[in-house]
Design a protein around this motif. Structure first.
Motif, PDB file in Angstrom:
ATOM      1  N   ALA A  93       0.824  -1.214   0.000  1.00 39.22           N
ATOM      2  CA  ALA A  93       0.000   0.000   0.000  1.00 39.22           C
ATOM      3  C   ALA A  93       0.857   1.263   0.000  1.00 39.22           C
ATOM      4  N   PHE A  94       2.171   1.145   0.312  1.00 41.50           N
ATOM      5  CA  PHE A  94       2.983   2.376   0.379  1.00 41.50           C
ATOM      6  C   PHE A  94       4.410   2.259  -0.132  1.00 41.50           C
ATOM      7  N   MET A  95       4.951   1.042  -0.281  1.00 40.78           N
ATOM      8  CA  MET A  95       6.372   0.883  -0.637  1.00 40.78           C
ATOM      9  C   MET A  95       6.755   1.586  -1.936  1.00 40.78           C
ATOM     10  N   ILE A  96       5.887   1.524  -2.938  1.00 40.19           N
ATOM     11  CA  ILE A  96       6.247   2.087  -4.253  1.00 40.19           C
ATOM     12  C   ILE A  96       6.515   3.588  -4.145  1.00 40.19           C
ATOM     13  N   ASP A  97       5.718   4.285  -3.362  1.00 42.38           N
ATOM     14  CA  ASP A  97       5.913   5.737  -3.231  1.00 42.38           C
ATOM     15  C   ASP A  97       6.774   6.120  -2.033  1.00 42.38           C
ATOM     16  N   TYR A  98       6.777   5.312  -1.000  1.00 44.43           N
ATOM     17  CA  TYR A  98       7.409   5.745   0.250  1.00 44.43           C
ATOM     18  C   TYR A  98       8.536   4.854   0.754  1.00 44.43           C
ATOM     19  N   GLY A  99       8.830   3.770   0.042  1.00 43.89           N
ATOM     20  CA  GLY A  99       9.846   2.841   0.551  1.00 43.89           C
ATOM     21  C   GLY A  99       9.432   2.356   1.929  1.00 43.89           C
ATOM     22  N   ILE A 100      10.336   2.495   2.903  1.00 46.03           N
ATOM     23  CA  ILE A 100       9.973   2.058   4.258  1.00 46.03           C
ATOM     24  C   ILE A 100       9.423   3.224   5.093  1.00 46.03           C
ATOM     25  N   GLY A 101       9.139   4.324   4.442  1.00 42.66           N
ATOM     26  CA  GLY A 101       8.641   5.513   5.162  1.00 42.66           C
ATOM     27  C   GLY A 101       7.155   5.433   5.468  1.00 42.66           C
ATOM     28  N   LYS A 102       6.824   4.521   6.355  1.00 41.73           N
ATOM     29  CA  LYS A 102       5.412   4.289   6.684  1.00 41.73           C
ATOM     30  C   LYS A 102       4.744   5.546   7.268  1.00 41.73           C
ATOM     31  N   ALA A 103       5.511   6.292   8.081  1.00 42.04           N
ATOM     32  CA  ALA A 103       4.939   7.488   8.724  1.00 42.04           C
ATOM     33  C   ALA A 103       4.475   8.504   7.678  1.00 42.04           C
ATOM     34  N   ASP A 104       5.254   8.651   6.599  1.00 39.14           N
ATOM     35  CA  ASP A 104       4.874   9.603   5.546  1.00 39.14           C
ATOM     36  C   ASP A 104       3.605   9.130   4.831  1.00 39.14           C
ATOM     37  N   TYR A 105       3.528   7.817   4.633  1.00 39.06           N
ATOM     38  CA  TYR A 105       2.306   7.247   4.035  1.00 39.06           C
ATOM     39  C   TYR A 105       1.099   7.526   4.929  1.00 39.06           C
ATOM     40  N   LEU A 106       1.267   7.348   6.236  1.00 33.51           N
ATOM     41  CA  LEU A 106       0.149   7.559   7.161  1.00 33.51           C
ATOM     42  C   LEU A 106      -0.311   9.015   7.122  1.00 33.51           C
ATOM     43  N   ASN A 107       0.649   9.942   7.040  1.00 33.59           N
ATOM     44  CA  ASN A 107       0.275  11.364   6.935  1.00 33.59           C
ATOM     45  C   ASN A 107      -0.506  11.614   5.650  1.00 33.59           C
ATOM     46  N   ALA A 108      -0.024  11.027   4.548  1.00 37.82           N
ATOM     47  CA  ALA A 108      -0.711  11.205   3.256  1.00 37.82           C
ATOM     48  C   ALA A 108      -2.104  10.594   3.321  1.00 37.82           C
ATOM     49  N   TYR A 109      -2.208   9.453   3.961  1.00 37.73           N
ATOM     50  CA  TYR A 109      -3.495   8.757   4.047  1.00 37.73           C
ATOM     51  C   TYR A 109      -4.557   9.625   4.732  1.00 37.73           C
ATOM     52  N   PHE A 110      -4.180  10.221   5.868  1.00 39.15           N
ATOM     53  CA  PHE A 110      -5.191  10.992   6.599  1.00 39.15           C
ATOM     54  C   PHE A 110      -5.599  12.273   5.856  1.00 39.15           C
ATOM     55  N   ASN A 111      -4.813  12.655   4.845  1.00 38.75           N
ATOM     56  CA  ASN A 111      -5.215  13.803   4.011  1.00 38.75           C
ATOM     57  C   ASN A 111      -6.210  13.419   2.928  1.00 38.75           C
ATOM     58  N   VAL A 112      -6.346  12.131   2.674  1.00 36.11           N
ATOM     59  CA  VAL A 112      -7.245  11.744   1.580  1.00 36.11           C
ATOM     60  C   VAL A 112      -8.469  10.942   2.046  1.00 36.11           C
ATOM     61  N   VAL A 113      -8.616  10.783   3.348  1.00 40.00           N
ATOM     62  CA  VAL A 113      -9.798  10.051   3.827  1.00 40.00           C
ATOM     63  C   VAL A 113     -11.055  10.856   3.503  1.00 40.00           C
ATOM     64  N   ASP A 114     -12.066  10.170   3.005  1.00 45.71           N
ATOM     65  CA  ASP A 114     -13.344  10.821   2.731  1.00 45.71           C
ATOM     66  C   ASP A 114     -14.218  10.677   3.982  1.00 45.71           C
ATOM     67  N   TRP A 115     -14.243  11.719   4.794  1.00 38.05           N
ATOM     68  CA  TRP A 115     -14.968  11.640   6.067  1.00 38.05           C
ATOM     69  C   TRP A 115     -16.485  11.633   5.876  1.00 38.05           C
ATOM     70  N   ASP A 116     -16.949  12.062   4.695  1.00 41.04           N
ATOM     71  CA  ASP A 116     -18.390  11.935   4.382  1.00 41.04           C
ATOM     72  C   ASP A 116     -18.786  10.470   4.410  1.00 41.04           C
ATOM     73  N   VAL A 117     -17.942   9.661   3.750  1.00 36.72           N
ATOM     74  CA  VAL A 117     -18.228   8.222   3.678  1.00 36.72           C
ATOM     75  C   VAL A 117     -18.186   7.603   5.070  1.00 36.72           C
ATOM     76  N   VAL A 118     -17.175   7.981   5.844  1.00 35.76           N
ATOM     77  CA  VAL A 118     -17.028   7.412   7.193  1.00 35.76           C
ATOM     78  C   VAL A 118     -18.215   7.823   8.067  1.00 35.76           C
ATOM     79  N   SER A 119     -18.641   9.072   7.926  1.00 33.67           N
ATOM     80  CA  SER A 119     -19.791   9.568   8.708  1.00 33.67           C
ATOM     81  C   SER A 119     -21.057   8.776   8.379  1.00 33.67           C
ATOM     82  N   LYS A 120     -21.258   8.503   7.087  1.00 31.85           N
ATOM     83  CA  LYS A 120     -22.449   7.741   6.673  1.00 31.85           C
ATOM     84  C   LYS A 120     -22.381   6.304   7.189  1.00 31.85           C
ATOM     85  N   ARG A 121     -21.183   5.749   7.159  1.00 31.06           N
ATOM     86  CA  ARG A 121     -21.041   4.382   7.689  1.00 31.06           C
ATOM     87  C   ARG A 121     -21.389   4.347   9.184  1.00 31.06           C
ATOM     88  N   LEU A 122     -20.966   5.385   9.910  1.00 33.46           N
ATOM     89  CA  LEU A 122     -21.263   5.416  11.347  1.00 33.46           C
ATOM     90  C   LEU A 122     -22.769   5.531  11.573  1.00 33.46           C
TER      91      LEU A 122
END
Ligand SMILES: [Fe+2]
Length: 203
Positions: free
Chosen positions: A165-194
């Motif tokens: 899910a992240f090696m191609i863009d981030y190598g072993i930089g998991k923390a950078d992937y996690l930061n990028a991930y939280f910028n692209v979460v669609d909270w509308d979808v998460v809100s509807k699921r809740l």
């Protein structure tokens, strides 16, 4: 029932921090799970059930791997479906989701910290769930697609932390992937699921 892989191509080029190369590789992997799920289900329907055996048996081996392909399929769908490809910038969580986060984790930052710490605790999946037991949000980790899913939880957000899910863009930089991930979460979808999860009573 034959499962069809969903098309997530609308995400290509729309998610900051997620290259087309990485997303395409991820889509291929997801499609592989859908294919395997169909294959396993077809074989299970035809295989002699009298061969079932704890040590080895064709039916048993298929049954043991069924949930791998099943969750490999549907956890990926939950992951991709909650990614924000809209051009309108960041999405906003609903009042209900914000309240649930505050009651469960103290505040939004603590929820994100919790999910990131959970991500650093597993090579696999992080789930944000609504528990039908205490009606609060929780995070759980899964080491394999089929191991570690707690009972009575409705999954409202899935974070894929497998290296693909992240090696191609981030190598072993998991923390950078996690930061990028939280910028692209669609909270509308998460809100509807809740909202939907809260309607369901524990069986
Ligand atoms: Fe994945």
């Amino acid at each position: 029932m034959k499962h069809e892989a969903k098309d997530f191509n609308h995400l290509l080029g729309k998610l900051a921090g997620f290259s087309e190369k990485m997303l395409n590789a991820h889509f291929t992997l997801y499609q592989g799970y859908v294919k395997k799920l169909n294959e396993i289900e077809e074989k299970l329907a035809k295989t002699d059930k009298s061969s079932a055996n704890y040590s080895f048996g064709e039916f048993s081996e298929l049954k043991r791997r069924e949930a791998v392909a099943f969750n490999g399929t549907f956890l990926h769908e939950l992951y991709f479906e909650a990614m924000n490809a809209k051009k309108t910038g960041k999405t906003e969580a609903s009042t209900v989701l914000k309240k649930a986060v505050d009651e469960s984790f103290e505040n939004w930052e603590e929820m994100v910290k919790n999910m990131k710490a959970a991500a650093n605790s597993t090579p696999g999946w992080v789930l944000l769930t609504f528990s039908k037991i205490d009606r609060k949000l929780h995070t759980y980790i899964m080491f394999e697609h089929h191991v570690g899913l707690p009972a009575h939880q409705e999954i409202i957000l899935v974070l894929d932390c497998w290296e693909h899910a992240f090696m191609i863009d981030y190598g072993i930089g998991k923390a950078d992937y996690l930061n990028a991930y939280f910028n692209v979460v669609d909270w509308d979808v998460v809100s509807k699921r809740l909202d939907k999860a809260m309607e369901n009573e524990k069986v």
